[in-house]
Write a protein that holds these residues in place. Structure first.
Motif, PDB file in Angstrom:
ATOM      1  N   MET A 190       0.688  -1.107   0.057  1.00  0.00           N
ATOM      2  CA  MET A 190      -0.095   0.100  -0.051  1.00  0.00           C
ATOM      3  C   MET A 190       0.768   1.249  -0.046  1.00  0.00           C
ATOM      4  SD  MET A 190      -3.187  -0.961   2.534  1.00  0.00           S
ATOM      5  CE  MET A 190      -4.543  -1.320   1.808  1.00  0.00           C
ATOM      6  N   SER A 191       1.946   1.155   0.617  1.00  0.00           N
ATOM      7  CA  SER A 191       2.739   2.463   0.763  1.00  0.00           C
ATOM      8  C   SER A 191       4.152   1.866   1.126  1.00  0.00           C
ATOM      9  CB  SER A 191       2.254   3.674   1.780  1.00  0.00           C
ATOM     10  OG  SER A 191       2.420   3.046   3.134  1.00  0.00           O
ATOM     11  N   ASP A 192       5.168   2.733   1.087  1.00  0.00           N
ATOM     12  CA  ASP A 192       6.528   2.446   1.364  1.00  0.00           C
ATOM     13  C   ASP A 192       6.674   2.422   2.784  1.00  0.00           C
ATOM     14  OD1 ASP A 192       7.183   2.337  -1.342  1.00  0.00           O
ATOM     15  OD2 ASP A 192       8.043   4.605  -1.350  1.00  0.00           O
ATOM     16  N   VAL A 193       7.686   1.652   3.357  1.00  0.00           N
ATOM     17  CA  VAL A 193       7.993   1.578   4.766  1.00  0.00           C
ATOM     18  C   VAL A 193       9.362   1.449   4.943  1.00  0.00           C
ATOM     19  CG1 VAL A 193       7.663  -0.942   4.792  1.00  0.00           C
ATOM     20  CG2 VAL A 193       7.409   0.271   6.844  1.00  0.00           C
ATOM     21  N   GLY A 233     -16.770  -5.333  11.911  1.00  0.00           N
ATOM     22  CA  GLY A 233     -17.218  -4.070  12.516  1.00  0.00           C
ATOM     23  C   GLY A 233     -16.241  -3.615  13.511  1.00  0.00           C
ATOM     24  N   GLN A 234     -15.711  -4.566  14.266  1.00  0.00           N
ATOM     25  CA  GLN A 234     -14.464  -4.378  15.482  1.00  0.00           C
ATOM     26  C   GLN A 234     -13.204  -3.980  14.594  1.00  0.00           C
ATOM     27  OE1 GLN A 234     -14.677  -4.386  18.696  1.00  0.00           O
ATOM     28  NE2 GLN A 234     -12.338  -3.913  18.778  1.00  0.00           N
ATOM     29  N   LEU A 235     -12.925  -4.673  13.478  1.00  0.00           N
ATOM     30  CA  LEU A 235     -11.946  -3.934  12.674  1.00  0.00           C
ATOM     31  C   LEU A 235     -11.877  -2.645  12.202  1.00  0.00           C
ATOM     32  CD1 LEU A 235      -8.881  -4.866  11.530  1.00  0.00           C
ATOM     33  CD2 LEU A 235     -10.115  -5.519   9.353  1.00  0.00           C
ATOM     34  N   ILE A 236     -12.960  -2.115  11.775  1.00  0.00           N
ATOM     35  CA  ILE A 236     -13.240  -0.928  11.198  1.00  0.00           C
ATOM     36  C   ILE A 236     -13.094   0.199  12.346  1.00  0.00           C
ATOM     37  CG2 ILE A 236     -14.773   0.620  10.316  1.00  0.00           C
ATOM     38  CD1 ILE A 236     -15.727  -1.743   8.428  1.00  0.00           C
ATOM     39  N   ALA A 292      -7.892  10.480  10.657  1.00  0.00           N
ATOM     40  CA  ALA A 292      -9.139  10.097  10.868  1.00  0.00           C
ATOM     41  C   ALA A 292      -9.599  11.322  11.591  1.00  0.00           C
ATOM     42  CB  ALA A 292      -9.552   8.736  11.319  1.00  0.00           C
ATOM     43  N   GLN A 293     -11.000  11.811  11.087  1.00  0.00           N
ATOM     44  CA  GLN A 293     -11.718  12.687  11.894  1.00  0.00           C
ATOM     45  C   GLN A 293     -13.184  12.712  11.282  1.00  0.00           C
ATOM     46  OE1 GLN A 293      -9.816  16.084  10.779  1.00  0.00           O
ATOM     47  NE2 GLN A 293     -10.662  16.358   8.517  1.00  0.00           N
ATOM     48  N   ASP A 294     -14.036  13.134  12.245  1.00  0.00           N
ATOM     49  CA  ASP A 294     -15.481  12.947  11.928  1.00  0.00           C
ATOM     50  C   ASP A 294     -16.137  11.747  11.666  1.00  0.00           C
ATOM     51  OD1 ASP A 294     -15.628  15.875  12.683  1.00  0.00           O
ATOM     52  OD2 ASP A 294     -15.004  16.148  10.195  1.00  0.00           O
ATOM     53  N   GLN A 295     -15.631  10.871  12.303  1.00  0.00           N
ATOM     54  CA  GLN A 295     -15.952   9.382  12.273  1.00  0.00           C
ATOM     55  C   GLN A 295     -15.732   8.877  10.812  1.00  0.00           C
ATOM     56  OE1 GLN A 295     -18.067  11.457  14.303  1.00  0.00           O
ATOM     57  NE2 GLN A 295     -16.812  10.545  15.828  1.00  0.00           N
ATOM     58  N   THR A 296     -14.771   9.299   9.861  1.00  0.00           N
ATOM     59  CA  THR A 296     -14.241   8.903   8.702  1.00  0.00           C
ATOM     60  C   THR A 296     -12.762   8.880   8.523  1.00  0.00           C
ATOM     61  OG1 THR A 296     -14.181  11.048   7.766  1.00  0.00           O
ATOM     62  CG2 THR A 296     -16.343  10.057   7.608  1.00  0.00           C
ATOM     63  N   PHE A 297     -12.433   7.828   7.839  1.00  0.00           N
ATOM     64  CA  PHE A 297     -11.080   7.736   7.155  1.00  0.00           C
ATOM     65  C   PHE A 297     -10.938   6.904   6.167  1.00  0.00           C
ATOM     66  CE2 PHE A 297     -12.136   3.714   9.566  1.00  0.00           C
ATOM     67  CZ  PHE A 297     -11.409   2.925   8.741  1.00  0.00           C
ATOM     68  N   GLU A 298      -9.826   7.283   5.336  1.00  0.00           N
ATOM     69  CA  GLU A 298      -9.590   6.843   4.069  1.00  0.00           C
ATOM     70  C   GLU A 298      -9.262   5.327   3.768  1.00  0.00           C
ATOM     71  OE1 GLU A 298      -9.682   8.034   0.766  1.00  0.00           O
ATOM     72  OE2 GLU A 298     -10.494   9.984   1.848  1.00  0.00           O
ATOM     73  N   CYS A 299      -9.733   4.116   3.294  1.00  0.00           N
ATOM     74  CA  CYS A 299      -9.580   2.929   3.499  1.00  0.00           C
ATOM     75  C   CYS A 299      -9.563   2.410   2.073  1.00  0.00           C
ATOM     76  CB  CYS A 299     -10.754   2.244   4.300  1.00  0.00           C
ATOM     77  SG  CYS A 299     -10.375   0.440   4.539  1.00  0.00           S
ATOM     78  N   PRO A 300      -8.456   2.581   1.359  1.00  0.00           N
ATOM     79  CA  PRO A 300      -8.434   2.273  -0.028  1.00  0.00           C
ATOM     80  C   PRO A 300      -8.304   0.671  -0.232  1.00  0.00           C
ATOM     81  CG  PRO A 300      -6.170   3.001   0.474  1.00  0.00           C
ATOM     82  CD  PRO A 300      -7.114   3.186   1.721  1.00  0.00           C
ATOM     83  N   LEU A 301      -9.121   0.028   0.205  1.00  0.00           N
ATOM     84  CA  LEU A 301      -9.146  -1.434  -0.082  1.00  0.00           C
ATOM     85  C   LEU A 301      -9.982  -1.960  -1.349  1.00  0.00           C
ATOM     86  CD1 LEU A 301      -9.483  -2.547   3.838  1.00  0.00           C
ATOM     87  CD2 LEU A 301      -7.370  -2.414   2.346  1.00  0.00           C
ATOM     88  N   THR A 302      -9.875  -2.952  -1.657  1.00  0.00           N
ATOM     89  CA  THR A 302     -10.576  -3.338  -2.697  1.00  0.00           C
ATOM     90  C   THR A 302     -10.882  -4.977  -2.690  1.00  0.00           C
ATOM     91  OG1 THR A 302      -8.695  -3.985  -4.245  1.00  0.00           O
ATOM     92  CG2 THR A 302      -9.778  -1.947  -4.584  1.00  0.00           C
ATOM     93  N   GLN A 303     -11.688  -5.564  -3.392  1.00  0.00           N
ATOM     94  CA  GLN A 303     -12.082  -6.925  -3.173  1.00  0.00           C
ATOM     95  C   GLN A 303     -12.051  -7.522  -4.503  1.00  0.00           C
ATOM     96  OE1 GLN A 303     -15.888  -7.864  -1.809  1.00  0.00           O
ATOM     97  NE2 GLN A 303     -15.593  -9.918  -1.924  1.00  0.00           N
ATOM     98  N   SER A 304     -10.994  -8.680  -4.366  1.00  0.00           N
ATOM     99  CA  SER A 304     -10.788  -9.191  -5.797  1.00  0.00           C
ATOM    100  C   SER A 304     -11.715 -10.591  -5.991  1.00  0.00           C
ATOM    101  CB  SER A 304      -9.536  -9.805  -5.800  1.00  0.00           C
ATOM    102  OG  SER A 304      -8.350  -8.736  -5.808  1.00  0.00           O
ATOM    103  N   THR A 305     -12.052 -10.719  -7.097  1.00  0.00           N
ATOM    104  CA  THR A 305     -12.974 -11.925  -7.360  1.00  0.00           C
ATOM    105  C   THR A 305     -12.316 -13.072  -8.056  1.00  0.00           C
ATOM    106  OG1 THR A 305     -13.669 -11.059  -9.573  1.00  0.00           O
ATOM    107  CG2 THR A 305     -15.026 -10.569  -7.530  1.00  0.00           C
TER     108      THR A 305
END
Length: 85
Positions: free
Chosen positions: A1-4, A56-59, A72-85
Protein backbone atom coordinates in the motif's frame (compact mmCIF):
# COMPACT_ATOMS: atom_id res chain seq x y z
CA UNK A 1 0.00 0.00 0.00
CA UNK A 2 2.88 2.35 0.75
CA UNK A 3 6.63 2.41 1.27
CA UNK A 4 7.96 1.47 4.67
CA UNK A 5 11.34 1.58 6.35
CA UNK A 6 12.27 -1.19 8.77
CA UNK A 7 15.18 -0.94 11.17
CA UNK A 8 16.71 -3.75 13.16
CA UNK A 9 17.88 -2.74 16.63
CA UNK A 10 20.06 -5.09 18.60
CA UNK A 11 18.77 -5.97 22.06
CA UNK A 12 21.96 -4.67 23.70
CA UNK A 13 21.58 -1.31 21.94
CA UNK A 14 17.95 -0.99 22.97
CA UNK A 15 18.84 -1.87 26.55
CA UNK A 16 21.60 0.77 26.61
CA UNK A 17 19.36 3.50 25.16
CA UNK A 18 16.45 2.80 27.49
CA UNK A 19 18.78 2.73 30.50
CA UNK A 20 19.68 6.35 29.77
CA UNK A 21 16.17 7.38 28.67
CA UNK A 22 13.66 6.06 31.24
CA UNK A 23 10.75 7.93 29.60
CA UNK A 24 11.46 6.09 26.35
CA UNK A 25 11.62 2.79 28.25
CA UNK A 26 8.26 3.53 29.85
CA UNK A 27 6.70 4.47 26.48
CA UNK A 28 7.96 1.27 24.87
CA UNK A 29 6.68 -0.81 27.80
CA UNK A 30 3.27 0.88 27.62
CA UNK A 31 3.09 0.17 23.88
CA UNK A 32 3.92 -3.48 24.58
CA UNK A 33 1.15 -3.71 27.19
CA UNK A 34 -1.39 -2.12 24.84
CA UNK A 35 -0.45 -4.46 21.98
CA UNK A 36 -0.72 -7.47 24.28
CA UNK A 37 -4.17 -6.39 25.49
CA UNK A 38 -5.37 -5.92 21.91
CA UNK A 39 -3.98 -9.32 20.95
CA UNK A 40 -5.75 -11.03 23.88
CA UNK A 41 -9.00 -9.26 22.99
CA UNK A 42 -8.82 -10.45 19.37
CA UNK A 43 -8.04 -14.03 20.41
CA UNK A 44 -11.03 -14.19 22.74
CA UNK A 45 -13.37 -12.40 20.34
CA UNK A 46 -12.39 -14.47 17.30
CA UNK A 47 -14.34 -17.53 18.38
CA UNK A 48 -17.29 -15.65 19.86
CA UNK A 49 -18.27 -13.25 17.10
CA UNK A 50 -19.65 -13.74 13.64
CA UNK A 51 -17.87 -12.36 10.57
CA UNK A 52 -19.91 -9.14 10.36
CA UNK A 53 -19.24 -8.31 14.01
CA UNK A 54 -15.50 -9.04 13.63
CA UNK A 55 -15.36 -6.79 10.58
CA UNK A 56 -17.14 -4.03 12.50
CA UNK A 57 -14.61 -4.37 15.32
CA UNK A 58 -11.76 -4.13 12.82
CA UNK A 59 -13.18 -0.96 11.26
CA UNK A 60 -13.63 0.63 14.70
CA UNK A 61 -10.09 -0.29 15.70
CA UNK A 62 -8.67 1.10 12.45
CA UNK A 63 -10.58 4.34 13.00
CA UNK A 64 -9.30 4.76 16.56
CA UNK A 65 -5.70 4.04 15.57
CA UNK A 66 -5.85 6.44 12.63
CA UNK A 67 -7.50 9.11 14.77
CA UNK A 68 -4.57 8.91 17.21
CA UNK A 69 -2.21 9.95 14.40
CA UNK A 70 -4.59 12.56 12.92
CA UNK A 71 -5.51 10.46 9.87
CA UNK A 72 -9.20 10.16 10.76
CA UNK A 73 -11.77 12.70 11.84
CA UNK A 74 -15.54 13.14 12.03
CA UNK A 75 -15.99 9.33 12.17
CA UNK A 76 -14.38 8.89 8.71
CA UNK A 77 -11.04 7.71 7.32
CA UNK A 78 -9.58 6.72 3.98
CA UNK A 79 -9.61 2.97 3.43
CA UNK A 80 -8.41 2.22 -0.10
CA UNK A 81 -9.11 -1.51 -0.02
CA UNK A 82 -10.53 -3.47 -2.94
CA UNK A 83 -12.06 -6.89 -3.19
CA UNK A 84 -10.79 -9.26 -5.86
CA UNK A 85 -13.05 -11.91 -7.35
Amino acid sequence: MSDVTVAVVQHADLKRVTKHAPRLARALWLETLIDAAIHRHWLVALGRRDAVTRLGQLICELYLRLKEVSLAQDQTFECPLTQST
